[in-house]
Write a protein that holds these residues in place. Structure first.
Motif, mmCIF file in Angstrom:
data_model
loop_
_atom_site.group_PDB
_atom_site.id
_atom_site.type_symbol
_atom_site.label_atom_id
_atom_site.label_comp_id
_atom_site.label_asym_id
_atom_site.label_seq_id
_atom_site.Cartn_x
_atom_site.Cartn_y
_atom_site.Cartn_z
ATOM 1 N N GLU A 109 0.855 -1.197 0.000
ATOM 2 C CA GLU A 109 0.000 0.000 0.000
ATOM 3 C C GLU A 109 0.881 1.235 0.000
ATOM 4 O OE1 GLU A 109 -3.100 1.846 3.206
ATOM 5 O OE2 GLU A 109 -3.633 -0.098 2.337
ATOM 6 N N TRP A 110 0.539 2.183 -0.875
ATOM 7 C CA TRP A 110 1.256 3.448 -0.900
ATOM 8 C C TRP A 110 0.700 4.330 0.212
ATOM 9 C CZ3 TRP A 110 5.723 4.727 -2.096
ATOM 10 C CH2 TRP A 110 6.107 6.044 -2.351
ATOM 11 N N ILE A 119 -8.352 2.581 -3.371
ATOM 12 C CA ILE A 119 -8.431 2.012 -4.712
ATOM 13 C C ILE A 119 -7.439 0.860 -4.743
ATOM 14 C CG2 ILE A 119 -8.168 2.432 -7.180
ATOM 15 C CD1 ILE A 119 -10.436 4.031 -5.846
ATOM 16 N N LEU A 151 4.241 4.922 -9.417
ATOM 17 C CA LEU A 151 3.580 5.736 -8.396
ATOM 18 C C LEU A 151 4.586 6.194 -7.344
ATOM 19 C CD1 LEU A 151 0.894 6.823 -7.174
ATOM 20 C CD2 LEU A 151 0.713 4.636 -5.952
ATOM 21 N N LYS A 160 -6.773 9.490 -2.535
ATOM 22 C CA LYS A 160 -7.154 8.211 -1.948
ATOM 23 C C LYS A 160 -5.935 7.296 -1.845
ATOM 24 C CE LYS A 160 -11.747 8.582 -4.030
ATOM 25 N NZ LYS A 160 -12.705 7.999 -4.995
ATOM 26 N N ARG A 161 -6.046 6.305 -0.978
ATOM 27 C CA ARG A 161 -5.001 5.299 -0.849
ATOM 28 C C ARG A 161 -5.018 4.380 -2.067
ATOM 29 N NH1 ARG A 161 -2.597 4.456 4.343
ATOM 30 N NH2 ARG A 161 -2.431 6.596 5.117
ATOM 31 N N VAL A 162 -3.837 3.923 -2.463
ATOM 32 C CA VAL A 162 -3.730 2.932 -3.526
ATOM 33 C C VAL A 162 -3.062 1.692 -2.940
ATOM 34 C CG1 VAL A 162 -2.891 2.410 -5.831
ATOM 35 C CG2 VAL A 162 -3.553 4.749 -5.253
ATOM 36 N N ARG A 163 -3.728 0.559 -3.105
ATOM 37 C CA ARG A 163 -3.257 -0.712 -2.553
ATOM 38 C C ARG A 163 -3.113 -1.711 -3.698
ATOM 39 N NH1 ARG A 163 -7.209 -2.742 1.823
ATOM 40 N NH2 ARG A 163 -6.426 -0.847 2.832
ATOM 41 N N VAL A 311 -5.838 4.516 -12.369
ATOM 42 C CA VAL A 311 -5.399 4.741 -10.993
ATOM 43 C C VAL A 311 -5.284 6.226 -10.702
ATOM 44 C CG1 VAL A 311 -3.477 4.444 -9.389
ATOM 45 C CG2 VAL A 311 -4.230 2.532 -10.790
ATOM 46 N N TRP A 312 -4.637 6.962 -11.599
ATOM 47 C CA TRP A 312 -4.456 8.402 -11.358
ATOM 48 C C TRP A 312 -5.811 9.103 -11.279
ATOM 49 C CZ3 TRP A 312 -0.066 6.118 -11.283
ATOM 50 C CH2 TRP A 312 1.110 6.796 -10.993
ATOM 51 N N ALA A 315 -7.972 7.535 -8.045
ATOM 52 C CA ALA A 315 -7.365 7.877 -6.760
ATOM 53 C C ALA A 315 -7.185 9.379 -6.582
ATOM 54 C CB ALA A 315 -6.017 7.183 -6.613
#
Length: 437
Positions: A109-110, A119, A151, A160-163, A311-312, A315
């Motif tokens: 997770e970022w 996301i 990323l 938002k979080r990106v996982r 994603v961009w 998120a």
């Protein structure tokens, strides 16, 4: 893939577009910024292929496959994990007790953006025993790995979080992803606002299939492919056959991409995408020939970039005030005392595109220690980079000029100017002006 189905305005002013005209803004309470998303980066095809080459090498070292219970799968997890850790990710392994050999899921997770809005991207990392699984599903695994690394490298502001998840034992019934979802507390499931799945995205006789489970998510992918003039179809072949089914059954919105597996390409699909009608989308599906040499660069490149685009956008990359930023808020330390001139070759009564850069002058009292940040959005909704034409950033802030290279923008309408700067310790709100031409 399994082989069976189962900026509202905080301050406003009216501004004519004549050269030298000046107007000032009356104070008003700061408001949250309107989104001004940045463009998604290009995902390196060469890097994706390098990941796939490594997965193929691993398969050769472990008897020709990367099945869930094998050393080839464990080595694949280690390779992906090492890349993520080197990029700054914190990773975790989850032992899937229902998977073959109790193989492990890998999660990364970022750590930026709202942790309550996630996301998630996923791809299964195992292969069938018959082959190395480079399209099925090294392709999806490598694409989301390179997206994660990009990323981390670009590190955009993100809402938002990106996982990311690499799943064990999909080929035996989506066991890894099902274990993950079933072991999430309900509160954690509700934080996942979208799950995006990528399974076989570089087939040799490819189509461009977009999961059609959720129209709003499908629309994001379709929007990207429309920029390439590439038509898409809903993915009926993959329904219930890959890891998104685990999330969908838990009520989580899902989307994703595929290029086809064992189904046969029709004549209509040949006219749409080229290739060979009457042949399988991937003639090496679940076979020993599912190698890097059978994988096609065109769909791999397109789909990798489509993943980043989604994603961009989903998120909200580039749509938030970075943590620690403080905004100019018209107090004694951060007083914007004057909004200066907008110069253009277009007069207020003439319709058409601006033919010279818009010049923005801001007068304020401020000494900065970090970067001044400014953005300008035109009536069309396009955002323009704002470049300082005078002093270097972060000097005593008096009167400074900024150049906006506007091209092809209709001058008439509402322009949105956003001004804020990095100031440690403040979460900040955002001041905006709507400039009505």
């Amino acid at each position: 893939m399994r082989a069976f189905k189962g900026f509202a305005a905080g301050m406003a002013l009216a501004l004519g577009l004549g050269i030298g005209q000046v107007a000032t803004a009356a104070p008003a309470p700061p408001v949250a910024p309107a989104p001004h998303a940045i463009a998604a980066p290009d995902i390196s095809l060469a890097n994706v292929r390098a990941h796939l080459s490594q997965l193929e090498t691993i398969a050769r070292q472990y008897g020709g496959s990367r099945t869930a219970a094998s050393g080839g799968y464990a080595a694949s997890v280690s390779y992906v994990e090492q890349k993520l850790k080197a990029a700054g990710f914190t990773t975790s392994r989850q032992t899937c007790t229902s998977c073959s050999g109790q193989s492990q899921n890998l999660i990364a997770e970022w750590p930026h953006g709202d942790a309550n809005q996630v996301i998630m991207l996923g791809a299964h990392l195992d292969s069938v025993s018959a082959g190395p699984g480079i399209n099925d599903n090294g392709s999806g695994s490598a694409a989301i790995l390179e997206t994660a690394l990009t990323l981390a490298k670009t590190n955009p502001e993100i809402a938002k979080r990106v996982r990311f998840g690499w799943w064990a034992d999909e080929e035996s019934g989506m066991r890894g992803s099902r274990h993950y979802v079933n072991n999430l507390p309900s509160a954690e499931r509700s934080k996942i606002k979208a799950y995006l799945n990528f399974d076989m995205i570089a087939s040799s006789n490819w189509g461009h299939f977009v999961y059609d489970d959720v129209a709003s998510i499908k629309a994001v992918f379709d929007e990207y492919f429309a920029t390439l003039n590439v038509p898409t179809e809903g993915d009926s072949e993959g329904d219930g056959r890959s890891d998104h089914a685990s999330f969908k059954s838990a009520g989580i919105p899902v989307g994703g991409l595929a290029t086809g597996a064992g189904d046969i390409k029709s004549a209509a699909q040949q006219r749409k995408w080229g290739g060979t009608a009457g042949a399988a989308f991937d003639n090496c599906y679940h076979r020993a020939c599912d190698t890097l040499s059978n994988l096609k660069d065109v769909p791999m490149d397109r789909n990798s970039d489509a993943i980043a685009y989604a994603v961009w956008k989903l998120a909200g990359a580039g749509t938030t005030t970075p943590p620690g930023d403080r905004v100019f808020t018209n107090d004694t330390d951060y007083a914007i005392t004057d909004y200066g001139t907008v110069n253009s070759a277009v007069s207020p009564t003439t319709a058409g595109a601006a033919t010279s850069p818009v010049q923005v002058k801001i007068t304020a009292s401020h000494t900065c220690a970090e970067d001044l940040r400014i953005s300008l959005t035109g009536p069309s909704g396009r955002s323009y980079p704002v470049k300082e034409t005078g002093n270097a950033p972060c000097t005593q802030f008096g009167s400074r000029d900024f150049s906006v290279p506007v091209t092809g923008e209709n001058a008439g309408g509402a322009w949105t100017l956003v001004v804020y700067d990095a100031y440690a310790g403040d979460t900040g709100t955002l001041d905006t002006w709507t400039l009505t031409v």
